[in-house]
Design a protein around this motif. Structure first.
Motif, PDB file in Angstrom:
ATOM      1  N   PRO A  44       0.829  -1.212   0.000  1.00 54.64           N
ATOM      2  CA  PRO A  44       0.000   0.000   0.000  1.00 54.64           C
ATOM      3  C   PRO A  44       0.858   1.255   0.000  1.00 54.64           C
ATOM      4  CG  PRO A  44       0.056  -0.960   2.190  1.00 54.64           C
ATOM      5  CD  PRO A  44       0.792  -1.913   1.301  1.00 54.64           C
ATOM      6  N   TRP A  45       0.303   2.332  -0.544  1.00 57.07           N
ATOM      7  CA  TRP A  45       0.931   3.646  -0.517  1.00 57.07           C
ATOM      8  C   TRP A  45       0.131   4.571   0.396  1.00 57.07           C
ATOM      9  CZ3 TRP A  45       1.546   4.409  -6.551  1.00 57.07           C
ATOM     10  CH2 TRP A  45       2.484   3.482  -7.031  1.00 57.07           C
ATOM     11  N   ALA A  46       0.707   5.724   0.697  1.00 58.34           N
ATOM     12  CA  ALA A  46      -0.007   6.717   1.503  1.00 58.34           C
ATOM     13  C   ALA A  46      -1.072   7.442   0.686  1.00 58.34           C
ATOM     14  CB  ALA A  46       0.979   7.723   2.086  1.00 58.34           C
ATOM     15  N   LEU A  47      -1.042   7.311  -0.644  1.00 63.09           N
ATOM     16  CA  LEU A  47      -2.046   7.936  -1.493  1.00 63.09           C
ATOM     17  C   LEU A  47      -3.414   7.306  -1.242  1.00 63.09           C
ATOM     18  CD1 LEU A  47      -0.037   8.071  -4.848  1.00 63.09           C
ATOM     19  CD2 LEU A  47      -0.234   9.836  -3.087  1.00 63.09           C
ATOM     20  N   LEU A 119      -0.910  13.308   7.426  1.00 62.33           N
ATOM     21  CA  LEU A 119      -0.200  14.565   7.163  1.00 62.33           C
ATOM     22  C   LEU A 119       0.396  14.548   5.762  1.00 62.33           C
ATOM     23  CD1 LEU A 119       3.213  14.212   7.397  1.00 62.33           C
ATOM     24  CD2 LEU A 119       2.562  13.766   9.753  1.00 62.33           C
ATOM     25  N   GLY A 120       0.731  15.754   5.286  1.00 59.04           N
ATOM     26  CA  GLY A 120       1.406  15.922   4.015  1.00 59.04           C
ATOM     27  C   GLY A 120       0.497  15.785   2.811  1.00 59.04           C
ATOM     28  N   ASP A 121       1.007  16.222   1.664  1.00 64.92           N
ATOM     29  CA  ASP A 121       0.325  16.047   0.390  1.00 64.92           C
ATOM     30  C   ASP A 121       1.382  15.758  -0.664  1.00 64.92           C
ATOM     31  OD1 ASP A 121      -0.914  16.697  -2.249  1.00 64.92           O
ATOM     32  OD2 ASP A 121      -2.630  17.159  -0.978  1.00 64.92           O
ATOM     33  N   VAL A 130       8.669  16.927   3.405  1.00 65.74           N
ATOM     34  CA  VAL A 130       7.783  16.042   4.167  1.00 65.74           C
ATOM     35  C   VAL A 130       6.923  15.213   3.207  1.00 65.74           C
ATOM     36  CG1 VAL A 130       5.917  15.926   5.853  1.00 65.74           C
ATOM     37  CG2 VAL A 130       7.725  17.637   6.101  1.00 65.74           C
ATOM     38  N   PRO A 131       6.916  13.900   3.323  1.00 66.35           N
ATOM     39  CA  PRO A 131       6.078  13.075   2.453  1.00 66.35           C
ATOM     40  C   PRO A 131       4.629  13.056   2.924  1.00 66.35           C
ATOM     41  CG  PRO A 131       7.217  11.683   4.007  1.00 66.35           C
ATOM     42  CD  PRO A 131       7.709  13.084   4.259  1.00 66.35           C
ATOM     43  N   THR A 174       4.704   8.426   1.294  1.00 69.67           N
ATOM     44  CA  THR A 174       4.853   8.526  -0.155  1.00 69.67           C
ATOM     45  C   THR A 174       5.282   9.938  -0.531  1.00 69.67           C
ATOM     46  OG1 THR A 174       3.077   6.907  -0.467  1.00 69.67           O
ATOM     47  CG2 THR A 174       3.711   8.223  -2.384  1.00 69.67           C
ATOM     48  N   LYS A 175       6.306  10.019  -1.382  1.00 64.33           N
ATOM     49  CA  LYS A 175       6.775  11.304  -1.881  1.00 64.33           C
ATOM     50  C   LYS A 175       6.789  11.269  -3.408  1.00 64.33           C
ATOM     51  CE  LYS A 175       8.479  15.462  -1.395  1.00 64.33           C
ATOM     52  NZ  LYS A 175       7.635  16.549  -0.861  1.00 64.33           N
TER      53      LYS A 175
END
Length: 290
Positions: A44-47, A119-121, A130-131, A174-175
């Motif tokens: 899985p990704w943070a997206l 957090l983050g975008d 920051v990812p 994820t970045k």
């Protein structure tokens, strides 16, 4: 957790009133991971899945086939992304054998997933190091074993597993570097699952929850085509299963926001001592959504 629960409730309330759009950039919804979560094929990704923006929602359905020398896995499910913040997913896996003595093997597993961006975008915060970070949980329930009744085996516990259900907990970062058309992801998963839970949870060699790393990288060749690779470490809990890491190399095509195709070469390592060879083969996944 006290802060996350009210936020989740607020996001869920939006599902009934927010207009649906497809405001995110092409390919930033990811594809459907083999356990149903949005991300790559095996991790899985943070997206958040779908193309719904932070003021909207979206949904998709997927079908995934993995075929090796001795086994095949069919997975299908649905997922919803709400306000680009919350993801809900439901998937079923069906694992089958094709070579004796496991040529009649048939195992099913249901997976319920929840992911929350904390957090983050990954897209819009290009000027920050920051990812995007998300936390997730997957509840898995094994439906038993068919095809081995002649051996007296109908449940994963008879193979040495301690449980036929369990939880995976994970955090993903994820970045995306738009300037370089590059996506990088790292996931840390706490798990007791044997072969994702297909062979149960815990075992005669180990029954503790372990932290396992997973990494992904993808390069966007053009707006609609991406290549990449993934690696997923897994615990070795069962004597009957010489479990090894998964890895793949993939090609993903996004002709429109409504449809994607992912093809990969996958190496799933050894799966059982009854067919002791590294399982390698084709991974193919189709996703349709709005």
């Amino acid at each position: 957790m006290k802060k996350i629960i009210p936020a989740v409730m607020a996001v869920l309330a939006c599902a009934g009133v927010c207009a649906q759009d497809m405001g995110k950039l092409l390919a930033t919804g990811g594809v459907s991971q083999v356990e149903g979560a949005g991300g790559g094929g095996i991790t899985p990704w943070a997206l958040i899945t779908s193309y719904g923006s932070r003021d909207s929602w979206g949904a998709n359905a997927h079908y995934t086939y993995v075929g090796t020398q001795d086994y095949k896995l069919n997975a299908y499910g649905v997922a919803v992304g709400i306000q680009d913040r919350l993801e809900l997913s439901l998937a079923r896996q069906q694992f089958e054998g094709s070579l004796a003595p496991l040529d009649k093997l048939d195992i099913k597993q249901d997976i319920l997933g929840l992911k929350y961006k904390v957090l983050g975008d990954a897209v819009y915060e290009q000027d920050s190091w920051v990812p995007q970070v998300a936390v997730g949980i997957l509840y898995k329930r094994n439906k038993g074993i068919r095809g081995l009744e002649a051996l007296g085996v109908t449940n994963v516990k008879q193979l040495g597993a301690k449980d036929d259900h369990g939880y995976d907990y994970y955090v993903s970062a994820t970045k995306i570097y738009l300037e370089y058309s590059l996506l990088l992801n790292a996931t840390l998963r706490a798990t007791r699952a044997n072969q994702m839970g297909i062979l149960g949870f815990g075992g005669d060699k180990n029954d503790s929850t372990r932290l396992m790393p997973e990494v992904s990288a993808a390069y966007l060749i053009n707006r609609k085509l991406a290549i990449g690779a993934e690696y997923r470490r897994k615990p070795h809990n069962l004597s009957v299963d010489e479990e090894k890491a998964y890895y793949d190399a993939f090609l993903a095509w996004f002709p429109t926001r409504n449809f994607s195709v992912t093809a990969a070469y996958a190496n799933l390592g050894d799966i059982t001592i009854f067919n002791p060879k590294k399982q390698k083969g084709l991974y193919l996944s189709l996703q349709a959504g709005f």
